[in-house]
Design a protein around this motif. Structure first.
Motif, mmCIF file in Angstrom:
data_model
loop_
_atom_site.group_PDB
_atom_site.id
_atom_site.type_symbol
_atom_site.label_atom_id
_atom_site.label_comp_id
_atom_site.label_asym_id
_atom_site.label_seq_id
_atom_site.Cartn_x
_atom_site.Cartn_y
_atom_site.Cartn_z
ATOM 1 N N ASN A 89 0.834 -1.206 0.000
ATOM 2 C CA ASN A 89 0.000 0.000 0.000
ATOM 3 C C ASN A 89 0.865 1.252 0.000
ATOM 4 O OD1 ASN A 89 -2.686 1.348 0.381
ATOM 5 N ND2 ASN A 89 -1.715 2.006 2.280
ATOM 6 N N PHE A 90 1.932 1.230 0.823
ATOM 7 C CA PHE A 90 2.847 2.371 0.880
ATOM 8 C C PHE A 90 3.499 2.606 -0.475
ATOM 9 C CE2 PHE A 90 6.825 4.526 1.670
ATOM 10 C CZ PHE A 90 6.544 5.424 2.688
ATOM 11 N N VAL A 91 4.004 1.519 -1.084
ATOM 12 C CA VAL A 91 4.679 1.643 -2.386
ATOM 13 C C VAL A 91 3.704 2.124 -3.456
ATOM 14 C CG1 VAL A 91 5.826 0.347 -4.234
ATOM 15 C CG2 VAL A 91 6.450 -0.062 -1.849
ATOM 16 N N ALA A 92 2.482 1.614 -3.441
ATOM 17 C CA ALA A 92 1.501 2.004 -4.459
ATOM 18 C C ALA A 92 1.202 3.498 -4.396
ATOM 19 C CB ALA A 92 0.221 1.192 -4.276
ATOM 20 N N ILE A 93 0.974 3.999 -3.189
ATOM 21 C CA ILE A 93 0.667 5.429 -3.050
ATOM 22 C C ILE A 93 1.880 6.274 -3.410
ATOM 23 C CG2 ILE A 93 -0.092 7.228 -1.454
ATOM 24 C CD1 ILE A 93 -1.498 5.015 0.145
ATOM 25 N N GLU A 94 3.066 5.843 -2.957
ATOM 26 C CA GLU A 94 4.284 6.571 -3.299
ATOM 27 C C GLU A 94 4.534 6.559 -4.801
ATOM 28 O OE1 GLU A 94 7.152 8.073 -1.327
ATOM 29 O OE2 GLU A 94 5.282 8.533 -0.323
ATOM 30 N N SER A 95 4.188 5.457 -5.460
ATOM 31 C CA SER A 95 4.390 5.364 -6.908
ATOM 32 C C SER A 95 3.520 6.364 -7.656
ATOM 33 C CB SER A 95 4.071 3.936 -7.378
ATOM 34 O OG SER A 95 4.895 3.004 -6.733
ATOM 35 N N VAL A 96 2.270 6.448 -7.254
ATOM 36 C CA VAL A 96 1.371 7.424 -7.884
ATOM 37 C C VAL A 96 1.870 8.842 -7.600
ATOM 38 C CG1 VAL A 96 -0.984 8.290 -7.967
ATOM 39 C CG2 VAL A 96 -0.574 5.840 -7.775
ATOM 40 N N THR A 97 2.333 9.057 -6.386
ATOM 41 C CA THR A 97 2.874 10.368 -6.026
ATOM 42 C C THR A 97 4.052 10.730 -6.913
ATOM 43 O OG1 THR A 97 2.200 10.058 -3.727
ATOM 44 C CG2 THR A 97 3.860 11.736 -4.153
ATOM 45 N N THR A 98 4.940 9.751 -7.157
ATOM 46 C CA THR A 98 6.101 9.991 -8.017
ATOM 47 C C THR A 98 5.668 10.306 -9.444
ATOM 48 O OG1 THR A 98 7.506 8.556 -6.709
ATOM 49 C CG2 THR A 98 8.198 8.965 -8.950
ATOM 50 N N ALA A 99 4.701 9.567 -9.938
ATOM 51 C CA ALA A 99 4.226 9.817 -11.301
ATOM 52 C C ALA A 99 3.707 11.239 -11.451
ATOM 53 C CB ALA A 99 3.130 8.811 -11.657
ATOM 54 N N ILE A 100 3.053 11.722 -10.414
ATOM 55 C CA ILE A 100 2.508 13.079 -10.469
ATOM 56 C C ILE A 100 3.625 14.120 -10.379
ATOM 57 C CG2 ILE A 100 1.053 14.734 -9.242
ATOM 58 C CD1 ILE A 100 -0.698 12.364 -8.386
ATOM 59 N N SER A 101 4.519 13.966 -9.389
ATOM 60 C CA SER A 101 5.576 14.967 -9.212
ATOM 61 C C SER A 101 6.570 14.967 -10.369
ATOM 62 C CB SER A 101 6.314 14.716 -7.896
ATOM 63 O OG SER A 101 6.939 13.454 -7.902
ATOM 64 N N ARG A 134 7.014 8.659 9.230
ATOM 65 C CA ARG A 134 5.807 8.206 9.940
ATOM 66 C C ARG A 134 4.945 7.253 9.102
ATOM 67 N NH1 ARG A 134 2.865 13.492 11.687
ATOM 68 N NH2 ARG A 134 1.909 12.220 13.318
ATOM 69 N N ARG A 135 5.430 6.904 7.893
ATOM 70 C CA ARG A 135 4.711 5.987 6.997
ATOM 71 C C ARG A 135 3.319 6.515 6.669
ATOM 72 N NH1 ARG A 135 5.706 0.100 9.880
ATOM 73 N NH2 ARG A 135 7.990 0.119 9.898
ATOM 74 N N ARG A 136 3.248 7.765 6.286
ATOM 75 C CA ARG A 136 1.969 8.393 5.945
ATOM 76 C C ARG A 136 2.038 8.966 4.528
ATOM 77 N NH1 ARG A 136 0.030 11.355 11.601
ATOM 78 N NH2 ARG A 136 0.185 9.482 12.903
ATOM 79 N N PRO A 137 1.812 8.131 3.521
ATOM 80 C CA PRO A 137 1.976 8.586 2.129
ATOM 81 C C PRO A 137 0.832 9.438 1.598
ATOM 82 C CG PRO A 137 1.305 6.290 2.174
ATOM 83 C CD PRO A 137 1.513 6.696 3.610
ATOM 84 N N TRP A 138 -0.364 9.324 2.175
ATOM 85 C CA TRP A 138 -1.503 10.050 1.612
ATOM 86 C C TRP A 138 -1.339 11.570 1.649
ATOM 87 C CZ3 TRP A 138 -4.662 8.218 -1.727
ATOM 88 C CH2 TRP A 138 -5.044 6.876 -1.702
ATOM 89 N N PRO A 139 -0.877 12.174 2.748
ATOM 90 C CA PRO A 139 -0.672 13.632 2.713
ATOM 91 C C PRO A 139 0.339 14.066 1.657
ATOM 92 C CG PRO A 139 -0.696 12.829 4.979
ATOM 93 C CD PRO A 139 -0.653 11.619 4.105
ATOM 94 N N VAL A 140 1.387 13.260 1.462
ATOM 95 C CA VAL A 140 2.374 13.590 0.429
ATOM 96 C C VAL A 140 1.737 13.536 -0.951
ATOM 97 C CG1 VAL A 140 4.598 12.942 -0.585
ATOM 98 C CG2 VAL A 140 4.227 12.693 1.869
ATOM 99 N N PHE A 141 0.896 12.539 -1.170
ATOM 100 C CA PHE A 141 0.169 12.438 -2.436
ATOM 101 C C PHE A 141 -0.646 13.703 -2.693
ATOM 102 C CE2 PHE A 141 -3.898 11.554 -4.479
ATOM 103 C CZ PHE A 141 -3.482 11.044 -5.704
ATOM 104 N N ALA A 142 -1.367 14.159 -1.673
ATOM 105 C CA ALA A 142 -2.217 15.338 -1.838
ATOM 106 C C ALA A 142 -1.388 16.578 -2.165
ATOM 107 C CB ALA A 142 -3.031 15.565 -0.564
ATOM 108 N N VAL A 143 -0.261 16.754 -1.478
ATOM 109 C CA VAL A 143 0.589 17.929 -1.709
ATOM 110 C C VAL A 143 1.185 17.897 -3.117
ATOM 111 C CG1 VAL A 143 2.766 19.020 -1.025
ATOM 112 C CG2 VAL A 143 1.093 18.367 0.706
#
Length: 419
Positions: free
Chosen positions: A218-230, A353-362
């Motif tokens: 779950n962490f990797v999936a959210i981080e991956s989408v975040t990377t694609a966006i940034s 803190r293993r909280r990828p969702w706020p990073v995704f939003a930013v």
């Protein structure tokens, strides 16, 4: 008798004993040296062809980099965060991550190329660049960040050495692409002999303390989408500027954007080293964060001096036209630097803190606003308009997340053990 004041050298040596600052310095040296040599590479390329030619080549490279960023799944941060806890699962974590990255890179390249076999070399470069991007995270995660500058400097020097040879056999554009890609492939082989072989083997007797497979996935999936966006901002923006404003403005834009990316990498290098040490030594997290933030302030001041006061000097090696057109963009980058640092600090605290969702939003907010702002610019507009959009977006987001960043910092500094 009054004791003599401590000299500068002992103070520096004392700072180097801190593993977070030592790792940060190594990653910063890597970013500066590789970025500086990259600037020389593009300067030489600019002197061999006109601005339109540079714009076309840079669009190709930035397209590869963008797709590789998508394919990398942001695993450089995952490695730095979780390899200290991986124990005897380290080798499997790396191999599975590389397989996923290669597959994602192939899928991303295939979607763009429409499956055309004539672009096999482009797809291969995307896959290699995906692994090249994340392998340094392995070195950081294993506590070997000081090896990263050796690798990246050798790659940058090899690119420069190959450039005159490549352009003598191919056209200037094709030669520049070959000299950029071949050293990267060699580095992927060399570094992973260390990562997968030697360094992973040294953890074979250590008990792993990783999260469950589902939590990690779950962490990797959210981080991956975040990377694609940034990556749409950090890597694909030069290609978008070339498409929207024209090849000439794209040529003027690329090298100033390399400098902006270097400053971003300096700050993120400092913070990823801080994250690694806060995870590996949670009892020392408060002191690590304080020293890292003080060092980061020096980086921000130095970057603002270069961008605001010396922009033309920084671009002078490309020629007077490049310096004249790019200086205004660098000034906007300098004005955005403090806000960029706040946004990156928020990312670092969420990573610990293993909280990828706020990073995704930013990242979604920043990338969407910057790309949307560039798309609204009229064809032929000055690249300073792009800088204005970038600066305004960074400050707007930083203003929103400043209080949550302070709250997260307090939580990380009080953290005594891994969550």
């Amino acid at each position: 008798m009054v004791a003599p004041a401590p000299t500068t050298l002992p103070r520096v040596l004392a700072l180097l004993k801190d593993p977070a600052l030592r790792g940060a310095l190594a990653l910063m040296v890597s970013a500066l040296a590789a970025g500086g040599l990259g600037l020389v590479f593009w300067s030489v390329t600019a002197h061999r062809q006109d601005a339109s030619g540079v714009g076309s080549v840079s669009a190709e490279v930035s397209s590869i980099t963008f797709l590789a960023g998508v394919g990398s799944l942001n695993l450089i941060n995952v490695f730095a965060r979780f390899l200290p806890e991986a124990g005897w699962h380290a080798r499997r974590l790396i191999l599975v991550s590389y397989a996923g990255s290669a597959l994602a890179g192939l899928v991303a390249a295939g979607l763009v190329l429409g499956g055309g076999l004539g672009r096999f070399a482009f797809a291969a470069c995307v896959v290699l660049n995906s692994i090249f991007m994340i392998q340094d995270g392995g070195l950081v995660g294993f506590g070997r960040a000081t090896w990263v500058p050796v690798e990246n400097i050798l790659v940058a020097v090899a690119r420069l050495a190959l450039l005159p040879v490549s352009v003598s056999f191919f056209s200037p554009s094709i030669g520049a692409l070959w000299s950029w890609a071949v050293p990267m492939a060699m580095a992927v082989i060399a570094v992973n002999v260390l990562n997968i072989g030697v360094l992973a083997g040294r953890q074979a007797s250590q008990q792993p303390s990783l999260p469950t497979f589902g939590e990690l996935g779950n962490f990797v999936a959210i981080e991956s989408v975040t990377t694609a966006i940034s990556s749409a901002v950090t890597a694909f923006l030069p290609a978008l500027v070339t498409l929207r404003l024209g090849p000439k403005q794209g040529g003027y834009f690329y090298v100033p954007w390399i400098i902006a990316t270097m400053l971003y990498l300096l700050l993120s290098s400092l913070l990823i080293s801080m994250v690694r040490e806060a995870v590996a030594r949670p009892d020392q997290a408060a002191a690590t964060i304080l020293r890292s933030m003080r060092f980061g302030l020096l980086v921000i001041i130095a970057g603002m001096i270069i961008c605001l006061l010396l922009p033309k000097l920084a671009l002078l090696s490309l020629g007077p036209d490049f310096a004249a057109h790019g200086a205004s963009l660098l000034r906007w980058v300098g004005l955005a630097l403090p806000a960029t640092a706040v946004n990156l600090l928020f990312w670092a605290t969420c990573l610990v803190r293993r909280r990828p969702w706020p990073v995704f939003a930013v990242n979604f907010a920043i990338s969407g606003a910057v790309v949307g702002g560039v798309l609204l610019l009229e064809h032929g507009a000055s690249i300073s308009r792009v800088g204005m959009v970038y600066c305004a977006v960074q400050w707007a987001v930083a203003a929103v997340i400043s209080f949550p960043t302070i709250t997260a910092l307090r939580a990380v500094r009080q953290r005594k053990e891994s969550p």
